[in-house]
Design a protein around this motif. Structure first.
Motif, PDB file in Angstrom:
ATOM      1  N   ILE A 284       0.842  -1.199   0.000  1.00 27.58           N
ATOM      2  CA  ILE A 284       0.000   0.000   0.000  1.00 27.58           C
ATOM      3  C   ILE A 284       0.877   1.250   0.000  1.00 27.58           C
ATOM      4  N   LEU A 285       1.910   1.242   0.830  1.00 29.29           N
ATOM      5  CA  LEU A 285       2.822   2.389   0.895  1.00 29.29           C
ATOM      6  C   LEU A 285       3.530   2.602  -0.443  1.00 29.29           C
ATOM      7  N   LEU A 286       4.016   1.514  -1.031  1.00 29.33           N
ATOM      8  CA  LEU A 286       4.737   1.617  -2.297  1.00 29.33           C
ATOM      9  C   LEU A 286       3.824   2.103  -3.420  1.00 29.33           C
ATOM     10  N   ALA A 287       2.647   1.492  -3.522  1.00 33.91           N
ATOM     11  CA  ALA A 287       1.717   1.882  -4.583  1.00 33.91           C
ATOM     12  C   ALA A 287       1.264   3.328  -4.415  1.00 33.91           C
ATOM     13  N   SER A 288       1.073   3.754  -3.178  1.00 29.32           N
ATOM     14  CA  SER A 288       0.661   5.136  -2.925  1.00 29.32           C
ATOM     15  C   SER A 288       1.751   6.121  -3.326  1.00 29.32           C
ATOM     16  N   CYS A 289       2.996   5.765  -3.037  1.00 34.36           N
ATOM     17  CA  CYS A 289       4.116   6.649  -3.383  1.00 34.36           C
ATOM     18  C   CYS A 289       4.304   6.773  -4.892  1.00 34.36           C
ATOM     19  N   VAL A 290       3.901   5.755  -5.624  1.00 35.21           N
ATOM     20  CA  VAL A 290       4.034   5.797  -7.083  1.00 35.21           C
ATOM     21  C   VAL A 290       3.172   6.911  -7.674  1.00 35.21           C
ATOM     22  N   ILE A 291       2.021   7.187  -7.060  1.00 33.92           N
ATOM     23  CA  ILE A 291       1.067   8.149  -7.628  1.00 33.92           C
ATOM     24  C   ILE A 291       1.681   9.538  -7.809  1.00 33.92           C
ATOM     25  N   PRO A 292       2.217  10.186  -6.761  1.00 33.94           N
ATOM     26  CA  PRO A 292       2.786  11.527  -6.982  1.00 33.94           C
ATOM     27  C   PRO A 292       4.038  11.509  -7.854  1.00 33.94           C
ATOM     28  N   ILE A 293       4.834  10.436  -7.753  1.00 32.31           N
ATOM     29  CA  ILE A 293       6.046  10.351  -8.578  1.00 32.31           C
ATOM     30  C   ILE A 293       5.675  10.260 -10.057  1.00 32.31           C
ATOM     31  N   ALA A 294       4.717   9.392 -10.367  1.00 31.40           N
ATOM     32  CA  ALA A 294       4.278   9.248 -11.759  1.00 31.40           C
ATOM     33  C   ALA A 294       3.622  10.531 -12.256  1.00 31.40           C
ATOM     34  N   ASN A 295       2.819  11.159 -11.408  1.00 32.32           N
ATOM     35  CA  ASN A 295       2.199  12.433 -11.790  1.00 32.32           C
ATOM     36  C   ASN A 295       3.253  13.489 -12.109  1.00 32.32           C
ATOM     37  N   TYR A 296       4.296  13.529 -11.300  1.00 33.98           N
ATOM     38  CA  TYR A 296       5.371  14.509 -11.520  1.00 33.98           C
ATOM     39  C   TYR A 296       6.074  14.254 -12.853  1.00 33.98           C
ATOM     40  N   ILE A 297       6.366  12.990 -13.130  1.00 33.80           N
ATOM     41  CA  ILE A 297       7.032  12.646 -14.392  1.00 33.80           C
ATOM     42  C   ILE A 297       6.153  13.022 -15.578  1.00 33.80           C
ATOM     43  N   LEU A 298       4.874  12.698 -15.498  1.00 32.89           N
ATOM     44  CA  LEU A 298       3.959  13.018 -16.592  1.00 32.89           C
ATOM     45  C   LEU A 298       3.812  14.525 -16.780  1.00 32.89           C
ATOM     46  N   ALA A 299       3.951  15.276 -15.703  1.00 33.15           N
ATOM     47  CA  ALA A 299       3.779  16.726 -15.785  1.00 33.15           C
ATOM     48  C   ALA A 299       5.016  17.437 -16.323  1.00 33.15           C
ATOM     49  N   PHE A 300       6.217  16.938 -16.005  1.00 25.77           N
ATOM     50  CA  PHE A 300       7.422  17.715 -16.300  1.00 25.77           C
ATOM     51  C   PHE A 300       8.398  17.048 -17.266  1.00 25.77           C
ATOM     52  N   SER A 301       8.305  15.750 -17.446  1.00 20.95           N
ATOM     53  CA  SER A 301       9.257  15.082 -18.336  1.00 20.95           C
ATOM     54  C   SER A 301       8.790  15.154 -19.786  1.00 20.95           C
ATOM     55  N   ASN A 302       9.727  15.425 -20.680  1.00 21.33           N
ATOM     56  CA  ASN A 302       9.442  15.431 -22.112  1.00 21.33           C
ATOM     57  C   ASN A 302       9.951  14.171 -22.804  1.00 21.33           C
ATOM     58  N   VAL A 303      10.429  13.220 -22.014  1.00 20.87           N
ATOM     59  CA  VAL A 303      10.915  11.951 -22.562  1.00 20.87           C
ATOM     60  C   VAL A 303       9.735  10.984 -22.652  1.00 20.87           C
ATOM     61  N   MET A 304       9.343  10.646 -23.869  1.00 20.51           N
ATOM     62  CA  MET A 304       8.140   9.852 -24.074  1.00 20.51           C
ATOM     63  C   MET A 304       8.244   8.479 -23.414  1.00 20.51           C
ATOM     64  N   ILE A 305       9.386   7.829 -23.541  1.00 16.57           N
ATOM     65  CA  ILE A 305       9.557   6.491 -22.968  1.00 16.57           C
ATOM     66  C   ILE A 305       9.380   6.533 -21.455  1.00 16.57           C
ATOM     67  N   LEU A 306       9.968   7.539 -20.824  1.00 16.74           N
ATOM     68  CA  LEU A 306       9.848   7.674 -19.374  1.00 16.74           C
ATOM     69  C   LEU A 306       8.393   7.909 -18.970  1.00 16.74           C
ATOM     70  N   CYS A 307       7.691   8.715 -19.743  1.00 16.04           N
ATOM     71  CA  CYS A 307       6.279   8.980 -19.449  1.00 16.04           C
ATOM     72  C   CYS A 307       5.425   7.725 -19.636  1.00 16.04           C
ATOM     73  N   LEU A 308       5.754   6.924 -20.636  1.00 17.54           N
ATOM     74  CA  LEU A 308       5.022   5.674 -20.849  1.00 17.54           C
ATOM     75  C   LEU A 308       5.221   4.720 -19.669  1.00 17.54           C
ATOM     76  N   VAL A 309       6.456   4.629 -19.198  1.00 16.47           N
ATOM     77  CA  VAL A 309       6.739   3.773 -18.040  1.00 16.47           C
ATOM     78  C   VAL A 309       6.001   4.290 -16.807  1.00 16.47           C
ATOM     79  N   ALA A 310       6.039   5.608 -16.611  1.00 23.32           N
ATOM     80  CA  ALA A 310       5.359   6.207 -15.460  1.00 23.32           C
ATOM     81  C   ALA A 310       3.853   5.978 -15.531  1.00 23.32           C
TER      82      ALA A 310
END
Length: 407
Positions: A284-310
């Motif tokens: 639960i802790l790990l899955a919850s932590c993924v949410i803001p990290i993935a949101n941050y990557i999707l918001a600021f990263s311009n690397v398509m592969i990284l965004c797909l993984v996120a």
């Protein structure tokens, strides 16, 4: 028990899966038009809110529709598909001759309702097969997830590509083609397969003592509040991500379609994952932590592969949390009254954020700094899920200790 073969099951469920693809085609196309042509995040918020509210009202108030769907699944689907086909052809004419924001908004709302009704059809079809002992409940649950996520994966990924290449006309013709094929296939299936309307449902009631009931109540409330938080994240994703991609990254609808499709793929795989035992809290802790990290990557990263993984891990994390909390809720229901009470609360907590968040957020925030708001909301949601879970575990241990002392 007259089992239905996998081949026949796929044939019968395939038209529903095709119709489910409409969601991705319509969402990518019309949401992108509202942002690109009219720069209107508020319009998207209004559409998402209205479609959710109407869907909720259909579910809660028009119970006779459920009965009609259940009794005549294929006939209702044929009627729905025919109506959707007529609307799509008319809508294509309107888009060609009277292209404006209102037409786009109405189109998005109506297609959302069609997709919502299709989910009703899928649930009714699967339920009928289960109650008639054609398939097991486990198999039915898996098939239902496959159909819904298939529609999202194909609809968003292919829909984004089609819209990017051919515009709204290409998307409209694709939707018409999907509806027409669904209508033809289900018409053929209705002559080849028949599912009896008679079914037997065994309902068993059990009673819990007060301590067990109290313990179950904490389980259920914890699950319900966490489902509420997950619904906020889904609304956060649907509302802000297209705006971020268009205004801050200058990406196309095709890129958004790929991201949404991969997110749905992660969600589909997570449908088979439930956290329990000693792994419950760490996962639960790990899955919850993924949410803001993935949101941050999707918001600021311009690397398509990284965004797909996120996006894949975001979909996986959100749906695995939802599967875990829903199972936790189901496991602690002890009577038919409990089922009615807590499923109503679960539905309310699922629909409420999707109805209110898009409208309120678009009014208060607009398009200002959505690339910062998107991950910030994800962080708040993750923290609340973690807090709810830890508080529940502490309280649960206290109750177990009291129960042990009384023995």
């Amino acid at each position: 028990m007259n089992n239905l073969s996998n081949r026949n099951l796929i044939i019968q469920i395939f038209p529903f899966a095709l119709f489910a693809c409409i969601d991705g085609f319509a969402s990518v196309s019309f949401i992108w038009l509202l942002l690109d042509k009219y720069n209107s995040l508020l319009s998207i918020g209004i559409c998402l809110s209205i479609s959710t509210i109407l869907s909720f009202l259909i579910q809660k108030k028009l119970a006779f529709i459920k009965n009609q769907i259940y009794m005549n699944v294929n006939k209702f689907f044929m009627f729905q598909s025919f109506f959707a086909l007529v609307f799509s052809i008319s809508n294509l004419f309107l888009l060609n001759n009277f292209f404006n924001r209102e037409i786009i908004m109405i189109s998005l709302i109506i297609y959302s309702l069609f997709v919502f009704m299709n989910y009703f059809v899928i649930d009714s079809f699967i339920s009928k097969l289960i109650l008639n002992k054609k398939i097991t409940s486990t198999k039915g649950s898996v098939v239902s997830q496959i159909v819904m996520q298939f529609g999202a994966i194909i609809g968003f990924s292919v829909g984004g590509k089609v819209f990017n290449l051919f515009g709204i006309k290409g998307s409209s013709f694709s939707i018409i083609f999907l509806i027409l094929m669904s209508l033809i296939i289900v018409s053929i299936n209705s002559t080849l397969f028949q599912v009896s309307n008679e079914s037997k449902l065994e309902v068993t009631n059990s009673s819990l003592n007060k301590n067990e009931s109290l313990h179950s109540s904490f389980h259920i409330w914890m699950a319900a509040f966490c489902i509420l938080m997950i619904s906020f994240q889904i609304s956060n994703f649907n509302l802000f991500l297209p705006d971020i991609f268009l205004k801050y990254k200058y990406w196309t609808a095709e890129n958004y379609g790929y991201i949404a499709g991969i997110t749905s793929l992660g969600a589909f795989i997570a449908s088979f994952v439930v956290y329990k035992g000693n792994l419950f809290l760490p996962c639960i802790l790990l899955a919850s932590c993924v949410i803001p990290i993935a949101n941050y990557i999707l918001a600021f990263s311009n690397v398509m592969i990284l965004c797909l993984v996120a996006s894949f891990f975001l979909g996986f994390s959100v749906n695995s949390l939802r599967s875990t909390f829903r199972k936790n809720m189901f496991d602690n229901l002890s009577s038919q009254n409990d089922v009615s009470k807590w499923m109503s609360i679960s539905n309310l907590f699922t629909f409420l954020p999707r109805a209110l968040f898009p409208l309120i957020a678009s009014l208060l925030i607009g398009s200002a700094m959505t690339n910062y708001v998107f991950p910030m909301i994800g962080l708040i949601i993750a923290l609340l899920i973690i807090v709810f879970t830890i508080l529940f575990i502490i309280k649960s241990n206290e109750i177990k200790k009291i129960q042990h002392e009384r023995l």
